[in-house]
Design an enzyme around this catalytic site. Structure first.
Site, PDB file in Angstrom:
ATOM      1  N   MET A 190       3.235 -10.460  -4.479  1.00 19.98           N
ATOM      2  CA  MET A 190       2.729  -9.209  -5.026  1.00 19.98           C
ATOM      3  C   MET A 190       1.211  -9.219  -5.213  1.00 19.98           C
ATOM      4  SD  MET A 190       5.617  -8.381  -7.928  1.00 19.98           S
ATOM      5  CE  MET A 190       5.069  -6.687  -8.204  1.00 19.98           C
ATOM      6  N   HIS A 191       0.687  -8.035  -5.505  1.00 15.08           N
ATOM      7  CA  HIS A 191      -0.648  -7.814  -6.074  1.00 15.08           C
ATOM      8  C   HIS A 191      -1.812  -8.021  -5.098  1.00 15.08           C
ATOM      9  CE1 HIS A 191       1.694  -8.010  -9.712  1.00 15.08           C
ATOM     10  NE2 HIS A 191       1.773  -9.315  -9.721  1.00 15.08           N
ATOM     11  N   ASP A 251       8.502  -9.938  -3.974  1.00 18.56           N
ATOM     12  CA  ASP A 251       9.284 -11.173  -3.856  1.00 18.56           C
ATOM     13  C   ASP A 251      10.324 -11.336  -4.952  1.00 18.56           C
ATOM     14  OD1 ASP A 251       7.267 -11.569  -5.770  1.00 18.56           O
ATOM     15  OD2 ASP A 251       6.453 -13.368  -4.818  1.00 18.56           O
TER      16      ASP A 251
END
Length: 483
Positions: free
Chosen positions: A79-80, A235
């Site tokens: 992520m991110h 994820d």
């Protein structure tokens, strides 16, 4: 046949499953991240595409008939990360990854903006995407001026596959640009971060069909034309799909590079002040919450690296005897910490070291320290109303029976160990692909794994673990004062 791709920070895993979700085969490819400055973590997105090519080519070689029958593919990913694209779709700079903490000042500024926490449901952590773009605006203004689109890592892979700039709810929830309750981009959050809605990808649910794979790419990869690309998941949301954690009461504890305690939620119940993440699930009308320990097996890997022994050798030296915590403490803040502290600057260490301590004592303290950090996350989750009665134990660290027993004692919860077989993010992505192509009900497709055994807390050690955990919690303020 269906493929789930799990795009990690150290490699990509490609899992081929049949129409019932049973694994047929899997292949992996590996790459590395760059750390050009302290607290920085970056990756060239081209490595992800090369990794996908390598893993898929190996899958085709190993299972040519099944590979040729592919109907759908979905990607799960870390992520991110901020992948910045110009008007031509070209990458403007290396992707700033989830574990990059350079934007801590920008994160604090965004977090203090009116209504940001209320709309996003979360603290704005330095690892989130919005503060990364604020950092680029401040430090690389020429790059920022050329940003036409921002995509998350797995969505860059989907863009490569389809030519469509798309994302989905579970990953978008970690940007600090999404109204997590409404499941849509928030104009207020975008404005706070200096961004525009037209710079955002089109949003889907995780089971949504982005479109067919580009013919030229299908030909290159040896796939039939018309394979559908499904939106996929972040994820941890994908891992929840892989272990069937969809409804209230379901959850898992993951002993991976970072540590996660995750609880599925039937509704939107944020508590940003707890430093718990409240994100959209990958399936419609569901959410999940999780506490995150930034350095979980990373802490054990660190000890292994500086001692010249492998992690398995370190834990094997502890034997079968799981005992009450001793006076030696380890604080796993090697990269700062998220839950419950939201502190990118704090750093870890040992306390109570004695000349009589040896390497097994230090190993035990590392495992205990990470277990205490996971217990911090469980307490924070319970403060939001989540109340799991048992948790699945997954991730590489769950291979250590010693560690799992220690963690069960510390959490005072039964931990269920899945039987051998595929589960986790790659399987979750493949299950999303099945649902997207066939329209099947996720509840039916995303079954829980067979449980090999349940590890119950040792009643004789629970009180001692609780006392040691409290001492660990009390020490944070003193450790912070030393920084």
């Amino acid at each position: 046949m269906y493929i789930g791709l799990d795009l990690g920070t150290s490699g990509v895993r490609a899992l081929l499953v049949d129409e019932d979700g049973a694994p047929v085969g899997a292949q992996e490819a590996h790459y590395q991240a760059a750390h050009p400055a302290p607290g920085w973590s970056e990756q060239d997105p081209a490595m992800w595409l090369d990794g996908c090519r390598t893993a898929l080519a190996a899958l085709m070689a190993a299972h040519p008939k099944a590979y040729a029958a592919l109907r759908g593919i979905a990607v799960a990913g870390h992520m991110h990360g901020a992948v910045l694209l110009d008007d031509a779709g070209e990458v403007l700079r290396p992707c700033i990854l989830w574990n990059d903490t350079r934007s801590h000042a920008e994160a604090a500024k965004l977090d203090a903006e009116t209504s940001v926490r209320e709309i996003s449901g979360n603290i704005v952590f330095p690892g989130f995407t919005a503060p990364k773009l604020a950092w680029v605006a401040a430090h690389e203004p020429d790059v920022f001026a050329r940003v036409a689109k921002v995509v998350l890592p797995k969505d860059y892979v989907s863009l490569w596959m389809t030519g469509t700039c798309a994302s989905e709810m579970s990953d978008a929830a970690g940007t600090a640009w999404l109204d997590v309750g409404a499941r849509d981009w928030s104009d207020r959050l975008l404005d706070a971060g200096g961004m525009r809605r037209n710079q955002m990808p089109t949003l889907f649910e995780g089971t949504g069909v982005i479109g067919p794979m580009r013919d030229a790419l299908a030909d290159e990869l040896g796939l039939p034309r018309g394979v559908q690309v499904i939106a996929g998941a972040a994820d941890n949301a994908a891992a929840a799909c892989g272990v069937g954690a969809l409804k209230e009461g379901d959850g898992f504890v993951s002993l991976g590079t970072s540590g996660v305690v995750l609880a599925a939620r039937d509704g939107f119940a944020p508590d940003a002040e707890s430093a718990v993440h409240t994100f959209c699930h990958a399936v419609p009308a569901r959410w999940y919450q999780m506490g995150v320990t930034l350095a979980c097996t990373d802490s054990l890997n660190w000890l292994a690296r500086i001692t010249g022994q492998g992690p398995a050798a370190l834990t094997a030296a502890l034997g079968d005897d799981v005992r009450a915590p001793g006076g030696l403490r380890f604080y796993p803040y090697l990269s700062g910490e998220r839950t419950p502290h939201n502190d990118a600057q704090v750093r870890g260490g040992f306390s109570g070291l004695d000349i009589a301590h040896d390497l097994p004592d230090m190993t035990r303290a590392v495992l205990e320290g990470v277990s205490f950090a996971q217990a911090d996350s469980l307490l924070a989750l319970r403060a939001t109303g989540a109340n799991p009665q048992a948790l699945l134990a997954i991730g590489g660290g769950a291979a250590s029976a010693h560690w799992v027993q220690m963690l069960a004692n510390t959490l005072n919860l039964p931990l269920e160990i899945p039987a051998r077989g595929e589960f986790g993010a790659a399987l979750g992505a493949a299950r999303l692909a099945i649902c997207g192509v066939t329209g099947a009900d996720p509840v039916q497709v995303m079954a829980k794994p067979e449980i090999a055994r349940t590890v119950n807390p040792d009643p004789s050690l629970v009180a001692a673990c609780a006392e040691a955990h409290q001492a660990y919690r009390d020490a944070y303020a003193n450790l912070k004062a030393l920084q």
